[in-house]
Design an enzyme around this catalytic site. Structure first.
Site, PDB file in Angstrom:
ATOM      1  CB  CYS A  14      -0.913  -0.489   1.240  1.00  0.00           C
ATOM      2  SG  CYS A  14      -1.960   1.394   1.181  1.00  0.00           S
ATOM      3  N   PRO A  15       0.604   2.031  -0.891  1.00  0.00           N
ATOM      4  CG  PRO A  15       1.170   4.399  -1.957  1.00  0.00           C
ATOM      5  CD  PRO A  15       1.407   3.804  -0.510  1.00  0.00           C
TER       6      PRO A  15
END
Lengths: 76, 379
Positions: A14-15
């Site tokens: 993430c991201p």
């Protein structure tokens, strides 16, 4: 041409590779190339598809030992 | 000779580092062998995750703030004098008031800021909750809202990666409780091809959206907003109408970083393990300021700060760093007004969120207060 920017998004949950690329493209100049390293197979398919949709250039993709290198040029 | 530790930035990352270093270097601080200086921008410290609750009136504004001097260890030399130029070759920082401050070790913790102005029309037509002024305006807009098309629009890059989903679920419950649920249609837009960057979170959110009737538009990167027509358009060519637009604006790093040529967009190129600025051995980067491709979140700042504290202390006492950062991130996820879950991951462990429960929601509410112990370096 300026030096190619490299984003090492291997193992980035993430991201993730595409989101990193989107953010980097916003800061790049037209004509600049960005190289994304990804260990996520999905991103190897998603990135070229998205790049084509928004009008940037997918320069190429290579794969070695489960790592994809995707090169994108900002076109607009 | 005294070792000078200078911390640029008084947010969560800088505050934890400052307090942690002071707690572990008591003898050196007493003897004058070490000094810790923080260059901040404000007298107050804000609990940023609390902003999520402001639009719904679920938190009092006063609960978000503390006097920064009271959060900091009294041994920190705290100056409200923002850094204006950082010279990593000369090992010095120039401040807004013109002071030149030299350092032996520098911690860059300048954070990130929202940039709605980077999207044409967004500041005129959009609402957000990532700063207090925006959260207040959104609260007023929600008070006056009687129904219509609601767009929750997410842009890259942004911090607090689960907040967009959280506000979406909270909005659904808020409208329902207000008795206007059937008059409100929520559409959530996201930059990549799923509902969240974290795949398991996206897989969980999909059926929840279906259950609540929340629509979504993925691969949506905002190009512009038309305040007169009340439409938002994506680079991918999709246009959506709205009566209420709630955006998670794109973020940028601090101006002082770009002004000092330390990183494009205000993000400093940083070693993912040592947290050293690329090209420096005595400059460390913490929190949102890094360009490391992981979540920009309070927990990231916290776990990085813990590593930096150990390394700074070890460098001062033993002349070598202590350990490396493993990429750990932990996020609570509010799944409504009364339930929550959490997710954690690091560079090698993928995320695997558990089922939502009321207990985790209560723990998140408790953390809203425990935060101040985190900032003080006690938790």
């Amino acid at each position: 041409m300026s030096e190619r920017q490299k984003i090492d998004a291997r193992g980035a949950f993430c991201p993730g590779p595409l989101m990193e690329l989107i953010a980097a493209l916003k800061l790049a100049q037209v004509g600049e190339e960005i190289e994304v390293l990804s260990s996520d197979k999905g991103s190897a398919a998603d990135i070229p598809a998205w790049v084509a949709k928004v009008g940037h250039v997918h320069v190429g993709t290579t794969e070695q030992d489960g790592c994809w290198t995707i090169i994108v040029r900002k076109a607009k | 000779m005294s070792k000078r530790i200078v911390i640029v930035g008084g947010g969560l990352a800088g505050t934890i580092v400052a307090n942690g270093v002071c707690r572990q270097l008591g003898n050196e601080l007493r003897s004058g062998g070490v000094s810790v200086t923080m260059l901040g921008t404000s007298e107050t410290h804000m609990y940023q995750p609390g902003l999520l609750y402001v639009p719904f009136g679920k938190i009092r504004e006063a609960e978000l703030f503390r006097d920064q001097r009271r959060v900091l260890d009294r041994r920190v030399n705290f100056m409200i004098d923002p850094a204006k130029k950082i010279d990593v070759d000369a090992n010095q920082v120039e401040t807004a008031s013109g002071r030149i401050i030299g350092y032996d070790y520098l911690v860059l913790a300048t954070g990130s800021r929202i940039m709605p102005q980077n999207i044409p029309g967004m500041t005129e037509a959009g609402h957000w909750f990532y700063d207090l002024d925006g959260a207040r305006k959104l609260r007023e807009a929600l008070d006056n809202f009687t129904g219509g098309e609601v767009v929750v629009n997410v842009n890259a890059p942004h911090k607090c990666p689960v907040a967009p989903l959280e506000i979406t679920f909270m909005l659904y419950e808020y409208f329902k409780a207000k008795g206007i649920g059937d008059k409100c249609k929520i559409t959530y837009t996201y930059p990549i091809g799923r509902l969240h960057a974290l795949e398991p979170v996206a897989h969980w959110a999909g059926p929840e959206f279906e259950r609540y009737g929340i629509k979504s538009e993925t691969f949506f990167n905002t190009e512009s907003v038309d305040p007169a027509k009340k439409t938002i358009k994506s680079m991918e060519g999709v246009e959506l109408p709205f009566d209420l637009l709630i955006t998670i604006p794109p973020h940028a790093g601090a101006e002082v970083i770009t002004d000092s040529d330390l990183g494009k967009g205000g993000w400093v190129p940083t070693n993912t393990r040592t947290l050293q600025r690329e090209g420096s051995t005595n400059v460390f980067v913490c929190g949102d300021t890094t360009n490391i491709p992981i979540s920009k979140a309070g927990s990231t700042a916290h776990f990085e700060a813990d590593v930096l504290i150990d390394n700074l202390v070890s460098l001062v006492q033993e002349g070598r760093p202590a350990r490396e950062y493993d990429g750990k991130v932990f996020c609570f996820v509010e799944t409504g007004m009364n339930s929550g879950t959490y997710v954690w991951f690091n560079y090698t462990t993928p995320p695997n969120p558990g089922p939502p429960s009321q207990m985790i929601h209560w723990f998140k509410l408790a953390y809203n207060r425990l935060y101040w112990l985190s900032a003080r370096g006690l938790l």
